[in-house]
Design a protein around this motif. Structure first.
Motif, PDB file in Angstrom:
ATOM      1  N   ILE A   1       0.857  -1.197   0.000  1.00 22.32           N
ATOM      2  CA  ILE A   1       0.000   0.000   0.000  1.00 22.32           C
ATOM      3  C   ILE A   1       0.887   1.239   0.000  1.00 22.32           C
ATOM      4  CG2 ILE A   1      -1.811   1.270   1.197  1.00 22.32           C
ATOM      5  CD1 ILE A   1      -2.866  -1.379   2.232  1.00 22.32           C
ATOM      6  N   GLY A   2       0.734   2.030  -1.057  1.00 17.45           N
ATOM      7  CA  GLY A   2       1.486   3.278  -1.182  1.00 17.45           C
ATOM      8  C   GLY A   2       0.620   4.468  -0.828  1.00 17.45           C
ATOM      9  N   GLU A   3       1.010   5.597  -1.358  1.00 14.64           N
ATOM     10  CA  GLU A   3       0.387   6.859  -0.944  1.00 14.64           C
ATOM     11  C   GLU A   3      -0.726   7.295  -1.913  1.00 14.64           C
ATOM     12  OE1 GLU A   3       3.406   9.732   0.067  1.00 14.64           O
ATOM     13  OE2 GLU A   3       2.160  11.343  -0.679  1.00 14.64           O
ATOM     14  N   ALA A   4      -0.322   7.661  -3.101  1.00 11.89           N
ATOM     15  CA  ALA A   4      -1.284   8.188  -4.076  1.00 11.89           C
ATOM     16  C   ALA A   4      -0.647   8.135  -5.451  1.00 11.89           C
ATOM     17  CB  ALA A   4      -1.629   9.638  -3.721  1.00 11.89           C
ATOM     18  N   PRO A   5      -1.471   8.118  -6.492  1.00 16.94           N
ATOM     19  CA  PRO A   5      -0.897   8.094  -7.842  1.00 16.94           C
ATOM     20  C   PRO A   5      -0.107   9.370  -8.128  1.00 16.94           C
ATOM     21  CG  PRO A   5      -3.292   7.734  -7.881  1.00 16.94           C
ATOM     22  CD  PRO A   5      -2.932   8.116  -6.492  1.00 16.94           C
ATOM     23  N   GLY A   6       0.943   9.223  -8.938  1.00 15.97           N
ATOM     24  CA  GLY A   6       1.662  10.379  -9.463  1.00 15.97           C
ATOM     25  C   GLY A   6       1.225  10.609 -10.908  1.00 15.97           C
ATOM     26  N   ALA A   7       2.015  11.404 -11.623  1.00 19.28           N
ATOM     27  CA  ALA A   7       1.633  11.788 -12.989  1.00 19.28           C
ATOM     28  C   ALA A   7       1.507  10.562 -13.905  1.00 19.28           C
ATOM     29  CB  ALA A   7       2.656  12.771 -13.539  1.00 19.28           C
ATOM     30  N   GLU A   8       2.507   9.704 -13.823  1.00 23.68           N
ATOM     31  CA  GLU A   8       2.529   8.521 -14.709  1.00 23.68           C
ATOM     32  C   GLU A   8       1.350   7.587 -14.402  1.00 23.68           C
ATOM     33  OE1 GLU A   8       5.145   6.723 -17.644  1.00 23.68           O
ATOM     34  OE2 GLU A   8       5.402   8.557 -16.528  1.00 23.68           O
ATOM     35  N   GLU A   9       1.083   7.429 -13.119  1.00 25.45           N
ATOM     36  CA  GLU A   9      -0.009   6.536 -12.689  1.00 25.45           C
ATOM     37  C   GLU A   9      -1.355   7.112 -13.121  1.00 25.45           C
ATOM     38  OE1 GLU A   9       2.491   7.513 -10.646  1.00 25.45           O
ATOM     39  OE2 GLU A   9       3.579   5.600 -10.513  1.00 25.45           O
ATOM     40  N   ASP A  10      -1.477   8.433 -12.982  1.00 19.98           N
ATOM     41  CA  ASP A  10      -2.710   9.121 -13.397  1.00 19.98           C
ATOM     42  C   ASP A  10      -2.932   8.943 -14.902  1.00 19.98           C
ATOM     43  OD1 ASP A  10      -4.812  11.366 -13.014  1.00 19.98           O
ATOM     44  OD2 ASP A  10      -3.464  12.229 -14.522  1.00 19.98           O
TER      45      ASP A  10
ATOM     46  N   GLU B   1      -2.659   2.919 -13.508  1.00 19.41           N
ATOM     47  CA  GLU B   1      -2.084   1.784 -12.768  1.00 19.41           C
ATOM     48  C   GLU B   1      -1.125   2.321 -11.710  1.00 19.41           C
ATOM     49  OE1 GLU B   1      -0.666  -1.440 -15.215  1.00 19.41           O
ATOM     50  OE2 GLU B   1       0.640  -2.167 -13.613  1.00 19.41           O
ATOM     51  N   PRO B   2      -1.188   1.740 -10.488  1.00 19.07           N
ATOM     52  CA  PRO B   2      -0.294   2.248  -9.444  1.00 19.07           C
ATOM     53  C   PRO B   2       1.163   1.841  -9.670  1.00 19.07           C
ATOM     54  CG  PRO B   2      -1.558   0.393  -8.610  1.00 19.07           C
ATOM     55  CD  PRO B   2      -2.069   0.678  -9.997  1.00 19.07           C
ATOM     56  N   PHE B   3       2.045   2.679  -9.190  1.00 23.51           N
ATOM     57  CA  PHE B   3       3.476   2.386  -9.155  1.00 23.51           C
ATOM     58  C   PHE B   3       4.025   1.964 -10.535  1.00 23.51           C
ATOM     59  CE2 PHE B   3       2.713   2.351  -4.578  1.00 23.51           C
ATOM     60  CZ  PHE B   3       3.839   3.038  -4.134  1.00 23.51           C
TER      61      PHE B   3
ATOM     62  N   ALA C   1      -1.792  -1.226  -4.190  1.00 24.07           N
ATOM     63  CA  ALA C   1      -2.831  -0.183  -4.157  1.00 24.07           C
ATOM     64  C   ALA C   1      -2.286   1.033  -3.410  1.00 24.07           C
ATOM     65  CB  ALA C   1      -4.092  -0.711  -3.470  1.00 24.07           C
ATOM     66  N   ASN C   2      -3.079   2.063  -3.385  1.00 26.21           N
ATOM     67  CA  ASN C   2      -2.689   3.299  -2.716  1.00 26.21           C
ATOM     68  C   ASN C   2      -3.760   3.734  -1.724  1.00 26.21           C
ATOM     69  OD1 ASN C   2      -0.159   4.208  -3.914  1.00 26.21           O
ATOM     70  ND2 ASN C   2      -1.316   4.371  -5.830  1.00 26.21           N
ATOM     71  N   ILE C   3      -3.364   4.633  -0.830  1.00 26.92           N
ATOM     72  CA  ILE C   3      -4.334   5.236   0.084  1.00 26.92           C
ATOM     73  C   ILE C   3      -5.345   6.062  -0.725  1.00 26.92           C
ATOM     74  CG2 ILE C   3      -4.595   6.951   1.952  1.00 26.92           C
ATOM     75  CD1 ILE C   3      -3.257   4.467   3.012  1.00 26.92           C
TER      76      ILE C   3
ATOM     77  N   TYR D   1      10.324   2.027   3.937  1.00 24.31           N
ATOM     78  CA  TYR D   1      10.424   3.309   3.235  1.00 24.31           C
ATOM     79  C   TYR D   1       9.684   3.246   1.904  1.00 24.31           C
ATOM     80  CZ  TYR D   1      14.044   4.328   6.620  1.00 24.31           C
ATOM     81  OH  TYR D   1      14.712   4.546   7.789  1.00 24.31           O
ATOM     82  N   HIS D   2       9.163   4.393   1.500  1.00 23.17           N
ATOM     83  CA  HIS D   2       8.539   4.504   0.181  1.00 23.17           C
ATOM     84  C   HIS D   2       9.650   4.435  -0.876  1.00 23.17           C
ATOM     85  CE1 HIS D   2       6.330   6.157  -3.188  1.00 23.17           C
ATOM     86  NE2 HIS D   2       5.216   6.007  -2.489  1.00 23.17           N
ATOM     87  N   PRO D   3       9.402   3.752  -2.003  1.00 19.69           N
ATOM     88  CA  PRO D   3      10.447   3.689  -3.041  1.00 19.69           C
ATOM     89  C   PRO D   3      10.926   5.074  -3.481  1.00 19.69           C
ATOM     90  CG  PRO D   3       8.621   2.233  -3.590  1.00 19.69           C
ATOM     91  CD  PRO D   3       8.229   2.942  -2.331  1.00 19.69           C
TER      92      PRO D   3
HETATM   93  N1  URA Z   1       3.770   6.697  -5.307  1.00 20.73           N
HETATM   94  C1  URA Z   1       2.769   6.089  -4.664  1.00 20.73           C
HETATM   95  O1  URA Z   1       2.658   6.149  -3.447  1.00 20.73           O
HETATM   96  N2  URA Z   1       1.883   5.422  -5.394  1.00 20.73           N
HETATM   97  C2  URA Z   1       1.967   5.315  -6.717  1.00 20.73           C
HETATM   98  O2  URA Z   1       1.120   4.659  -7.302  1.00 20.73           O
HETATM   99  C3  URA Z   1       3.041   5.950  -7.368  1.00 20.73           C
HETATM  100  C4  URA Z   1       3.937   6.637  -6.639  1.00 20.73           C
END
Ligand code: URA
Length: 246
Positions: free
Chosen positions: A103-112, A116-118, A143-145, A217-219
């Motif tokens: 579980i990550g945080e939120a989508p970034g530009a590429e994910e948006d 697809e997440p990450f 997935a993300n928060i 840690y977050h990637p």
């Molecule tokens: N960082 C996140 O936490 N989630 C993503 O999907 C991409 C980057």
């Protein structure tokens, strides 16, 4: 006329009230996600009043039959302002029966852009970490928060997290992973309902709804500070050892 006796209703309302006071916003029961606040029609006039807990969504989420139906619900979500700036929602990806859920945080530009997440730079690093653990993205669930990208990749606002959390709760309840890996501070803080520093959370033993949570840690933090790579790998080795017996 309902056949449910009044004392059972009162007990159920009181139990929901106690959950609500502990911060629980929804309850998952055999494929049904219920708001912690019982439907008005189900409570007798004399039952204790339960204050609404979620300011934004006016209506509870329609009961999703499974992950794909939940994804459909999420795809048209307008609960917070992020829907105005998103290209599309980013629901989650992977094995619906995965033993391990990241579980990550939120989508970034590429994910948006891709839905697809990450999949951006941090995502590519996560994919490498998963490969180093001897797995593929198809074997885990990611997935993300938040399901929508915050503008300029800013931190999620508490109100946005609150609007979105019913979706992640339902996702976790449907996937039923054996282990959850919280990637970074935002995910760890939401899952564990704490604001302790990430460094301290990495070494503790925690659960979310009975599911053990490993915090790392977050990637993106690894990309910013390569010194975090070694401790992150220690965390992943711990996870791999746990997964062997799962
Ligand atoms: N960082 C996140 O936490 N989630 C993503 O999907 C991409 C980057």
């Amino acid at each position: 006329m309902s056949k449910v006796p009044n004392d059972a209703r009162t007990a159920a309302a009181a139990a929901l009230k106690r959950l609500e006071q502990k911060g629980v916003r929804s309850v998952y029961l055999e494929g049904v996600v219920l708001g912690a606040t019982p439907p008005v029609a189900a409570a007798p006039a004399s039952s204790p009043a339960i204050a609404p807990t979620r300011p934004k969504p006016a209506a509870p989420m329609p009961i999703p039959a499974g992950l794909s139906e939940l994804a459909k619900t999420v795809s048209v979500c307008t609960r917070c302002d992020l829907h105005k700036s998103r290209t599309q929602t980013v629901f989650g990806v992977g094995n619906p029966n995965a033993k391990l859920m990241f579980i990550g945080e939120a989508p970034g530009a590429e994910e948006d852009a891709r839905g697809e997440p990450f999949v951006g730079r941090a995502g590519q690093l996560l994919t490498k970490i998963i490969a180093a653990m001897g797995m593929t993205r198809d074997q885990v669930y990611i997935a993300n928060i938040l399901k929508c990208r915050p503008p300029q990749n800013r931190d999620p606002l508490p109100s946005e997290v609150e609007c979105c959390e019913e979706y992640l709760r339902a996702q976790i309840a449907m996937i039923k992973p054996k282990y959850i890996c919280a990637l970074g501070r935002i995910a760890a803080h939401w899952l564990l309902k704490t604001d302790a520093p990430l460094g301290a959370l990495r070494t503790g033993n925690y659960t979310y709804e009975g599911i053990p949570v490993i915090v790392t840690y977050h990637p993106a933090a690894l990309l910013r500070n390569p010194a975090f790579k070694a401790p992150c790998w220690e965390d992943m080795k711990k996870l791999m050892a746990l997964l062997k017996d799962a």
